[in-house]
Design a protein around this motif. Structure first.
Motif, mmCIF file in Angstrom:
data_model
loop_
_atom_site.group_PDB
_atom_site.id
_atom_site.type_symbol
_atom_site.label_atom_id
_atom_site.label_comp_id
_atom_site.label_asym_id
_atom_site.label_seq_id
_atom_site.Cartn_x
_atom_site.Cartn_y
_atom_site.Cartn_z
ATOM 1 N N ALA A 100 0.985 -1.381 -0.152
ATOM 2 C CA ALA A 100 0.064 0.074 0.113
ATOM 3 C C ALA A 100 0.529 1.372 0.148
ATOM 4 C CB ALA A 100 -0.866 0.433 0.840
ATOM 5 N N LEU A 101 1.994 0.771 1.257
ATOM 6 C CA LEU A 101 2.802 2.497 1.126
ATOM 7 C C LEU A 101 3.749 3.035 -0.761
ATOM 8 C CD1 LEU A 101 3.961 1.698 4.147
ATOM 9 C CD2 LEU A 101 3.058 3.289 4.010
ATOM 10 N N TRP A 102 3.972 1.480 -1.049
ATOM 11 C CA TRP A 102 4.568 1.234 -2.121
ATOM 12 C C TRP A 102 3.597 2.196 -3.742
ATOM 13 C CZ3 TRP A 102 8.749 2.164 -4.490
ATOM 14 C CH2 TRP A 102 8.497 2.197 -6.257
ATOM 15 N N LEU A 103 2.866 1.217 -3.684
ATOM 16 C CA LEU A 103 0.967 1.983 -4.487
ATOM 17 C C LEU A 103 1.153 3.210 -4.237
ATOM 18 C CD1 LEU A 103 -0.649 -0.900 -4.979
ATOM 19 C CD2 LEU A 103 0.551 -0.271 -5.821
ATOM 20 N N LEU A 104 0.389 4.392 -2.581
ATOM 21 C CA LEU A 104 0.927 5.702 -2.610
ATOM 22 C C LEU A 104 1.863 6.417 -3.243
ATOM 23 C CD1 LEU A 104 -0.635 5.771 1.194
ATOM 24 C CD2 LEU A 104 -1.668 6.155 -1.463
ATOM 25 N N TYR A 105 3.400 6.180 -2.363
ATOM 26 C CA TYR A 105 4.263 6.347 -3.573
ATOM 27 C C TYR A 105 4.566 7.248 -5.356
ATOM 28 C CZ TYR A 105 9.443 6.907 -5.352
ATOM 29 O OH TYR A 105 10.019 7.435 -5.903
ATOM 30 N N VAL A 106 3.797 5.346 -6.072
ATOM 31 C CA VAL A 106 4.126 5.551 -7.607
ATOM 32 C C VAL A 106 2.424 6.878 -8.017
ATOM 33 C CG1 VAL A 106 2.887 4.294 -9.036
ATOM 34 C CG2 VAL A 106 4.658 3.318 -7.598
ATOM 35 N N LEU A 107 1.144 6.020 -6.782
ATOM 36 C CA LEU A 107 0.578 7.338 -6.799
ATOM 37 C C LEU A 107 1.279 8.874 -7.304
ATOM 38 C CD1 LEU A 107 -2.353 7.638 -7.955
ATOM 39 C CD2 LEU A 107 -3.563 7.625 -5.053
ATOM 40 N N ALA A 108 1.739 9.697 -6.176
ATOM 41 C CA ALA A 108 2.609 10.497 -5.882
ATOM 42 C C ALA A 108 3.112 11.134 -7.233
ATOM 43 C CB ALA A 108 2.619 10.180 -4.586
ATOM 44 N N GLN A 109 3.731 9.946 -7.359
ATOM 45 C CA GLN A 109 5.144 10.537 -8.755
ATOM 46 C C GLN A 109 4.217 10.271 -9.697
ATOM 47 O OE1 GLN A 109 8.491 10.536 -8.351
ATOM 48 N NE2 GLN A 109 7.737 11.148 -6.255
ATOM 49 N N PRO A 168 3.176 17.345 -10.062
ATOM 50 C CA PRO A 168 3.329 17.995 -11.833
ATOM 51 C C PRO A 168 5.056 18.598 -12.312
ATOM 52 C CG PRO A 168 2.867 19.536 -10.028
ATOM 53 C CD PRO A 168 2.753 18.096 -9.353
ATOM 54 N N THR A 169 5.597 18.278 -11.429
ATOM 55 C CA THR A 169 7.529 18.618 -11.641
ATOM 56 C C THR A 169 7.763 16.843 -11.603
ATOM 57 O OG1 THR A 169 7.489 18.836 -9.401
ATOM 58 C CG2 THR A 169 7.439 20.405 -10.518
ATOM 59 N N PRO A 170 9.082 17.004 -12.450
ATOM 60 C CA PRO A 170 9.832 15.544 -12.642
ATOM 61 C C PRO A 170 10.706 15.752 -11.398
ATOM 62 C CG PRO A 170 10.586 17.590 -13.810
ATOM 63 C CD PRO A 170 9.016 18.532 -13.530
ATOM 64 N N PRO A 171 11.250 14.195 -11.014
ATOM 65 C CA PRO A 171 11.971 13.753 -9.775
ATOM 66 C C PRO A 171 13.081 14.430 -9.699
ATOM 67 C CG PRO A 171 11.665 12.169 -10.285
ATOM 68 C CD PRO A 171 10.531 13.193 -11.273
ATOM 69 N N MET A 172 13.372 15.322 -8.899
ATOM 70 C CA MET A 172 14.888 15.944 -8.872
ATOM 71 C C MET A 172 16.234 14.753 -9.394
ATOM 72 S SD MET A 172 15.310 18.606 -7.928
ATOM 73 C CE MET A 172 16.458 19.195 -7.539
ATOM 74 N N LEU A 204 25.832 9.871 -17.029
ATOM 75 C CA LEU A 204 25.120 9.029 -16.778
ATOM 76 C C LEU A 204 23.672 10.035 -16.830
ATOM 77 C CD1 LEU A 204 26.268 7.895 -13.489
ATOM 78 C CD2 LEU A 204 25.924 6.911 -15.727
ATOM 79 N N MET A 205 23.151 9.528 -17.872
ATOM 80 C CA MET A 205 22.036 10.594 -18.606
ATOM 81 C C MET A 205 20.188 9.110 -18.471
ATOM 82 S SD MET A 205 20.879 10.956 -22.431
ATOM 83 C CE MET A 205 21.651 12.799 -22.355
ATOM 84 N N VAL A 206 19.995 10.512 -16.890
ATOM 85 C CA VAL A 206 18.555 9.822 -17.211
ATOM 86 C C VAL A 206 17.463 10.133 -17.748
ATOM 87 C CG1 VAL A 206 16.623 9.226 -15.079
ATOM 88 C CG2 VAL A 206 19.611 9.492 -14.794
ATOM 89 N N ALA A 207 16.548 8.729 -18.777
ATOM 90 C CA ALA A 207 15.266 8.865 -19.455
ATOM 91 C C ALA A 207 14.453 8.455 -18.148
ATOM 92 C CB ALA A 207 15.906 8.265 -20.485
ATOM 93 N N ASP A 208 13.520 9.610 -18.479
ATOM 94 C CA ASP A 208 12.650 8.902 -16.870
ATOM 95 C C ASP A 208 10.898 8.670 -17.567
ATOM 96 O OD1 ASP A 208 11.094 9.643 -14.681
ATOM 97 O OD2 ASP A 208 11.549 10.379 -13.396
ATOM 98 N N TRP A 209 10.356 8.413 -17.610
ATOM 99 C CA TRP A 209 9.536 7.218 -18.024
ATOM 100 C C TRP A 209 8.163 7.442 -17.092
ATOM 101 C CZ3 TRP A 209 7.505 3.030 -20.068
ATOM 102 C CH2 TRP A 209 6.085 3.257 -21.518
ATOM 103 N N THR A 210 8.619 7.719 -16.064
ATOM 104 C CA THR A 210 7.338 7.578 -15.511
ATOM 105 C C THR A 210 5.686 8.152 -15.290
ATOM 106 O OG1 THR A 210 8.821 7.921 -13.401
ATOM 107 C CG2 THR A 210 6.621 8.912 -12.817
ATOM 108 N N ASN A 211 5.814 9.165 -16.490
ATOM 109 C CA ASN A 211 4.412 9.888 -16.380
ATOM 110 C C ASN A 211 4.878 9.552 -18.776
ATOM 111 O OD1 ASN A 211 3.989 11.207 -14.537
ATOM 112 N ND2 ASN A 211 5.454 12.039 -15.005
ATOM 113 N N ASN A 212 4.946 8.375 -18.580
ATOM 114 C CA ASN A 212 4.941 7.989 -20.389
ATOM 115 C C ASN A 212 5.898 9.007 -21.556
ATOM 116 O OD1 ASN A 212 4.538 5.223 -20.026
ATOM 117 N ND2 ASN A 212 2.504 6.232 -19.378
#
Length: 136
Positions: free
Chosen positions: A4-13, A17-21, A80-88
């Motif tokens: 449940a905590l993991w799913l809440l974290y994912v939902l928050a991500q 509206p702002t990408p993660p640091m 190191l290049m990060v391609a963050d696909w969290t929001n597709n």
């Protein structure tokens, strides 16, 4: 409870509206930046990841983030290049498709000269080191 905590974290991500640091020493993916680094002969390791990807998080913790690996990347002058696909992100979706993928994780090492090398989806420090130090 952990799920449940993991799913809440994912939902928050996903709703953020702002990408993660980005962690220190990393740059955000863009095709233009990758092209510029490639033309300059800079070795690049692209980490296509997402906040909800458990494999990605384990690989970061085990094979990419340890201080010894960060030192290794600096010594080898690897960006190191990060391609963050969290929001597709459509640009990252296109990047994944270039390698026949439709999801993360995807790790691609671009040596200073030569063709890119796709690394396995499960990483170890030795596997990453071998990919980077292998002859072109």
């Amino acid at each position: 409870l952990a799920t449940a905590l993991w799913l809440l974290y994912v939902l928050a991500q996903l709703l953020s509206p702002t990408p993660p640091m980005l962690a220190e020493g990393r740059v955000a993916y863009s095709a233009a930046t990758l092209s510029t680094l490639r033309h300059a002969g800079t070795p690049v390791l692209v980490d296509a990841t997402a906040a909800w990807c458990l494999s990605c998080k384990v690989n970061e913790r085990v094979a990419l983030n340890p201080a010894s690996m960060q030192q290794f990347f600096r010594e080898q002058h690897v960006t190191l290049m990060v391609a963050d696909w969290t929001n597709n992100d459509p640009d990252i979706t296109a990047y994944l498709a270039e390698f026949g993928r439709n999801g993360v994780p995807l790790y691609v090492y671009y040596p200073p000269h030569g063709e890119p090398r796709v690394l396995p989806q499960i990483l170890t420090p030795s596997l990453v080191r071998e990919a980077i130090t292998a002859p072109n």
